[in-house]
Design a protein around this motif. Structure first.
Motif, PDB file in Angstrom:
ATOM      1  N   SER A   1       0.813  -1.426  -0.059  1.00 51.27           N
ATOM      2  CA  SER A   1       0.000  -0.056   0.199  1.00 51.27           C
ATOM      3  C   SER A   1       0.887   1.188   0.054  1.00 51.27           C
ATOM      4  O   SER A   1       0.460   2.358  -0.609  1.00 51.27           O
ATOM      5  CB  SER A   1      -1.059   0.019   1.105  1.00 51.27           C
ATOM      6  OG  SER A   1      -0.093  -0.139   2.385  1.00 51.27           O
ATOM      7  N   THR A   2       1.946   1.101   0.711  1.00 52.26           N
ATOM      8  CA  THR A   2       2.882   2.518   0.782  1.00 52.26           C
ATOM      9  C   THR A   2       4.051   2.456  -0.349  1.00 52.26           C
ATOM     10  O   THR A   2       4.757   3.392  -0.534  1.00 52.26           O
ATOM     11  CB  THR A   2       3.499   2.461   2.101  1.00 52.26           C
ATOM     12  OG1 THR A   2       4.410   1.474   2.208  1.00 52.26           O
ATOM     13  CG2 THR A   2       2.483   2.768   3.259  1.00 52.26           C
ATOM     14  N   GLY A   3       4.130   1.266  -0.827  1.00 55.39           N
ATOM     15  CA  GLY A   3       5.175   0.913  -1.681  1.00 55.39           C
ATOM     16  C   GLY A   3       6.551   0.704  -0.983  1.00 55.39           C
ATOM     17  O   GLY A   3       7.726   0.912  -1.582  1.00 55.39           O
TER      18      GLY A   3
END
Length: 120
Positions: free
Chosen positions: A37-39
């Motif tokens: 989701s945040t990379g």
């Protein structure tokens, strides 16, 4: 830049050795993200060259933060976002070999000796 073949490592080494060049953060696209989701990456690798010495730090899910075990006479290298202790500098060709292995495997290079760094 994107490095897809071993010759690209040599170009990176040349660029890191230029006067005024700072450290380079290196990541391997073949590894899974730690957080989709945040990379957020599951590894952190930084390379630098200073005073004729090459420096490399490595951290991933399987290994604590470590630097290369280098020439005891090599000075420390301190930059705004990375800190290499004295004794962690190696010949640039040793750095290049480690980076080529990382490119090939995506894992901490085994051709190099590592020293875990404890931050007090």
């Amino acid at each position: 830049g994107l490095i897809t073949e071993p010759a690209g490592v040599d170009e990176l080494i040349r660029r890191l050795a230029e006067p005024g060049a700072g450290p380079a953060s290196i990541w391997h696209e073949g590894r899974e993200l730690a957080d989709e989701s945040t990379g957020m990456l599951d590894h952190d690798v930084v390379a630098a060259i200073s005073g004729g010495y090459g420096y490399l730090s490595h951290f991933d899910a399987e290994h604590d933060f470590a630097v290369l075990a280098g020439d005891p006479d090599s000075p420390g290298l301190h930059h705004e976002d990375v800190d290499f202790p004295a004794g962690s500098g190696v010949a640039p060709e040793v750095l290049a070999a480690a980076l080529r292995e990382f490119l090939e495997t995506g894992t901490r290079p085994k051709t190099a000796d590592w020293t875990d760094v404890d931050f007090e």
